[in-house]
Design a protein around this motif. Sequence first.
Motif, PDB file in Angstrom:
ATOM      1  N   ALA A 187      -4.676   2.600   1.301  1.00 34.81           N
ATOM      2  CA  ALA A 187      -3.805   1.797   0.428  1.00 34.81           C
ATOM      3  C   ALA A 187      -3.486   0.457   1.097  1.00 34.81           C
ATOM      4  O   ALA A 187      -3.448  -0.591   0.432  1.00 34.81           O
ATOM      5  CB  ALA A 187      -2.525   2.566   0.121  1.00 34.81           C
ATOM      6  N   ALA A 188      -3.289   0.485   2.403  1.00 32.27           N
ATOM      7  CA  ALA A 188      -2.980  -0.763   3.115  1.00 32.27           C
ATOM      8  C   ALA A 188      -4.177  -1.718   3.042  1.00 32.27           C
ATOM      9  O   ALA A 188      -4.020  -2.924   2.787  1.00 32.27           O
ATOM     10  CB  ALA A 188      -2.619  -0.462   4.563  1.00 32.27           C
ATOM     11  N   LEU A 189      -5.387  -1.189   3.238  1.00 29.95           N
ATOM     12  CA  LEU A 189      -6.588  -2.037   3.187  1.00 29.95           C
ATOM     13  C   LEU A 189      -6.803  -2.588   1.780  1.00 29.95           C
ATOM     14  O   LEU A 189      -7.116  -3.778   1.598  1.00 29.95           O
ATOM     15  CB  LEU A 189      -7.819  -1.226   3.617  1.00 29.95           C
ATOM     16  CG  LEU A 189      -7.880  -0.866   5.102  1.00 29.95           C
ATOM     17  CD1 LEU A 189      -8.961   0.184   5.353  1.00 29.95           C
ATOM     18  CD2 LEU A 189      -8.125  -2.103   5.950  1.00 29.95           C
ATOM     19  N   ALA A 190      -6.634  -1.713   0.778  1.00 30.86           N
ATOM     20  CA  ALA A 190      -6.822  -2.167  -0.615  1.00 30.86           C
ATOM     21  C   ALA A 190      -5.799  -3.250  -0.943  1.00 30.86           C
ATOM     22  O   ALA A 190      -6.094  -4.202  -1.680  1.00 30.86           O
ATOM     23  CB  ALA A 190      -6.703  -0.984  -1.572  1.00 30.86           C
ATOM     24  N   GLY A 191      -4.594  -3.139  -0.353  1.00 33.04           N
ATOM     25  CA  GLY A 191      -3.573  -4.161  -0.579  1.00 33.04           C
ATOM     26  C   GLY A 191      -3.994  -5.509  -0.009  1.00 33.04           C
ATOM     27  O   GLY A 191      -3.775  -6.563  -0.615  1.00 33.04           O
ATOM     28  N   VAL A 192      -4.645  -5.485   1.146  1.00 28.49           N
ATOM     29  CA  VAL A 192      -5.118  -6.744   1.745  1.00 28.49           C
ATOM     30  C   VAL A 192      -6.160  -7.374   0.826  1.00 28.49           C
ATOM     31  O   VAL A 192      -6.144  -8.591   0.574  1.00 28.49           O
ATOM     32  CB  VAL A 192      -5.713  -6.481   3.152  1.00 28.49           C
ATOM     33  CG1 VAL A 192      -6.327  -7.759   3.721  1.00 28.49           C
ATOM     34  CG2 VAL A 192      -4.655  -5.939   4.098  1.00 28.49           C
ATOM     35  N   VAL A 193      -7.074  -6.519   0.299  1.00 26.13           N
ATOM     36  CA  VAL A 193      -8.120  -7.040  -0.594  1.00 26.13           C
ATOM     37  C   VAL A 193      -7.490  -7.756  -1.788  1.00 26.13           C
ATOM     38  O   VAL A 193      -7.951  -8.826  -2.206  1.00 26.13           O
ATOM     39  CB  VAL A 193      -9.050  -5.895  -1.072  1.00 26.13           C
ATOM     40  CG1 VAL A 193     -10.013  -6.402  -2.140  1.00 26.13           C
ATOM     41  CG2 VAL A 193      -9.819  -5.300   0.093  1.00 26.13           C
ATOM     42  N   GLN A 194      -6.412  -7.183  -2.338  1.00 23.12           N
ATOM     43  CA  GLN A 194      -5.788  -7.805  -3.524  1.00 23.12           C
ATOM     44  C   GLN A 194      -5.279  -9.219  -3.207  1.00 23.12           C
ATOM     45  O   GLN A 194      -5.302 -10.103  -4.067  1.00 23.12           O
ATOM     46  CB  GLN A 194      -4.636  -6.948  -4.072  1.00 23.12           C
ATOM     47  CG  GLN A 194      -5.008  -5.512  -4.406  1.00 23.12           C
ATOM     48  CD  GLN A 194      -6.376  -5.358  -5.023  1.00 23.12           C
ATOM     49  OE1 GLN A 194      -6.741  -6.082  -5.972  1.00 23.12           O
ATOM     50  NE2 GLN A 194      -7.166  -4.439  -4.493  1.00 23.12           N
ATOM     51  N   ARG A 195      -4.834  -9.403  -1.977  1.00 16.94           N
ATOM     52  CA  ARG A 195      -4.319 -10.739  -1.614  1.00 16.94           C
ATOM     53  C   ARG A 195      -5.458 -11.727  -1.364  1.00 16.94           C
ATOM     54  O   ARG A 195      -5.314 -12.924  -1.573  1.00 16.94           O
ATOM     55  CB  ARG A 195      -3.420 -10.633  -0.375  1.00 16.94           C
ATOM     56  CG  ARG A 195      -2.125  -9.875  -0.662  1.00 16.94           C
ATOM     57  CD  ARG A 195      -1.071 -10.096   0.403  1.00 16.94           C
ATOM     58  NE  ARG A 195      -1.371  -9.457   1.670  1.00 16.94           N
ATOM     59  CZ  ARG A 195      -1.144  -8.157   1.918  1.00 16.94           C
ATOM     60  NH1 ARG A 195      -0.618  -7.382   0.979  1.00 16.94           N
ATOM     61  NH2 ARG A 195      -1.438  -7.640   3.092  1.00 16.94           N
ATOM     62  N   ILE A 196      -6.624 -11.179  -0.921  1.00 13.46           N
ATOM     63  CA  ILE A 196      -7.758 -12.055  -0.596  1.00 13.46           C
ATOM     64  C   ILE A 196      -8.523 -12.474  -1.862  1.00 13.46           C
ATOM     65  O   ILE A 196      -9.004 -13.601  -1.971  1.00 13.46           O
ATOM     66  CB  ILE A 196      -8.716 -11.331   0.384  1.00 13.46           C
ATOM     67  CG1 ILE A 196      -8.031 -11.101   1.744  1.00 13.46           C
ATOM     68  CG2 ILE A 196      -9.997 -12.130   0.586  1.00 13.46           C
ATOM     69  CD1 ILE A 196      -8.845 -10.230   2.693  1.00 13.46           C
ATOM     70  N   LYS A 197      -8.645 -11.533  -2.820  1.00 17.70           N
ATOM     71  CA  LYS A 197      -9.477 -11.802  -4.014  1.00 17.70           C
ATOM     72  C   LYS A 197      -8.858 -12.920  -4.865  1.00 17.70           C
ATOM     73  O   LYS A 197      -7.640 -13.045  -4.920  1.00 17.70           O
ATOM     74  CB  LYS A 197      -9.574 -10.538  -4.873  1.00 17.70           C
ATOM     75  CG  LYS A 197     -10.466  -9.474  -4.288  1.00 17.70           C
ATOM     76  CD  LYS A 197     -11.015  -8.482  -5.300  1.00 17.70           C
ATOM     77  CE  LYS A 197     -10.019  -7.830  -6.212  1.00 17.70           C
ATOM     78  NZ  LYS A 197     -10.605  -6.636  -6.869  1.00 17.70           N
ATOM     79  N   PRO A 198      -9.718 -13.681  -5.568  1.00 19.82           N
ATOM     80  CA  PRO A 198      -9.187 -14.740  -6.447  1.00 19.82           C
ATOM     81  C   PRO A 198      -8.228 -14.160  -7.490  1.00 19.82           C
ATOM     82  O   PRO A 198      -7.165 -14.718  -7.760  1.00 19.82           O
ATOM     83  CB  PRO A 198     -10.435 -15.331  -7.115  1.00 19.82           C
ATOM     84  CG  PRO A 198     -11.617 -14.777  -6.398  1.00 19.82           C
ATOM     85  CD  PRO A 198     -11.182 -13.623  -5.564  1.00 19.82           C
ATOM     86  N   VAL A 199      -8.621 -13.021  -8.082  1.00 20.58           N
ATOM     87  CA  VAL A 199      -7.717 -12.330  -9.015  1.00 20.58           C
ATOM     88  C   VAL A 199      -7.510 -10.913  -8.482  1.00 20.58           C
ATOM     89  O   VAL A 199      -8.458 -10.130  -8.402  1.00 20.58           O
ATOM     90  CB  VAL A 199      -8.328 -12.251 -10.441  1.00 20.58           C
ATOM     91  CG1 VAL A 199      -7.366 -11.533 -11.382  1.00 20.58           C
ATOM     92  CG2 VAL A 199      -8.681 -13.628 -10.963  1.00 20.58           C
TER      93      VAL A 199
END
Length: 280
Positions: free
Chosen positions: A215-227
């Motif tokens: 969940a922590a890693l997926a959260g980082v992805v959400q901040r990195i992705k354009p949307v």
Amino acid sequence: MSSILERAAVAVGELLVGDGPAVVIGGRVSLRSGAVEALREPAALVEPASAADLPAIAELADAVVVGASWTRDIPLVRAAAGLGLPVVVERRPSASVEEWAGLADYCAAEGDGRVLLCEGGARPDLGLLRAARAVSGRPVLVDVSRDIGLSAAAVAAGADGLVVDAPGAAWHVAEEAVTVVGALLRQETPATLPECRQAIDRVDAALATLLERRAALAGVVQRIKPVGGFAGRDPARERALVARMAVRAPSLGEARLGAIMNAVIEAGLDLSEERGVRGS
Ligand SMILES: C=C(O[C@@H]1C=C(C(=O)O)C=C[C@H]1O)C(=O)O
């Protein structure tokens, strides 16, 4: 699990060591470090300073320790082995696996056969554990009191039990290692309902640890992705990860894993949106 191992399992207090999950044994008292540490209360593993200590050890200890520093004091080894308690045979520094296992056999013959090996010291040699188990057919412990950071490695290397000094933070580290690393790597064949449920509880502990990390890693992805968040869902990526997981979990297969991972992914996205809203 081999029949040798099943025969060799030894009960230490309420813990069965060698057959089933790895365990944490709390407390190794040495009566060699002075009178201050005299044995007054029940303790798990106790090392005598001399034969005079043995009656108190027989009364108060779960097991007697043949300490690494005096494995050549054969009269004391013999008296300790004949006490009627399980015997924990530590490896003398630089002793080979064969010497160590030989001393364990001697103790088994002098006592009632309940013998465990224990590797310890400042730098336990974890590479010896598998050989020690194979050569002796007896449970092997690792005393991690002096370097609790070795707990996970010791379980991964095949330790049947970890010996820790006392309750507290170190104990927690050792419990985490036997639970999480044990769930991932230790072969077990639970037979009864309580044993199966305890094994499932360990697997769930490992799953929860991994789910939190995921969940922590997926959260980082959400901040990195354009949307990010639900708006940025990527079904192709989700299908691909489920297909890769199905290779490791062929019994579950893609359809069931897909349902599981959909819930996992949605929980992660939900968490990251909630955190986004709160700005945390
Ligand atoms: C994490 C991502 O965002 C979303 C969440 C995913 C996940 O939790 O694995 C996978 C794909 C996306 O739907 C990503 O794009 O990698």
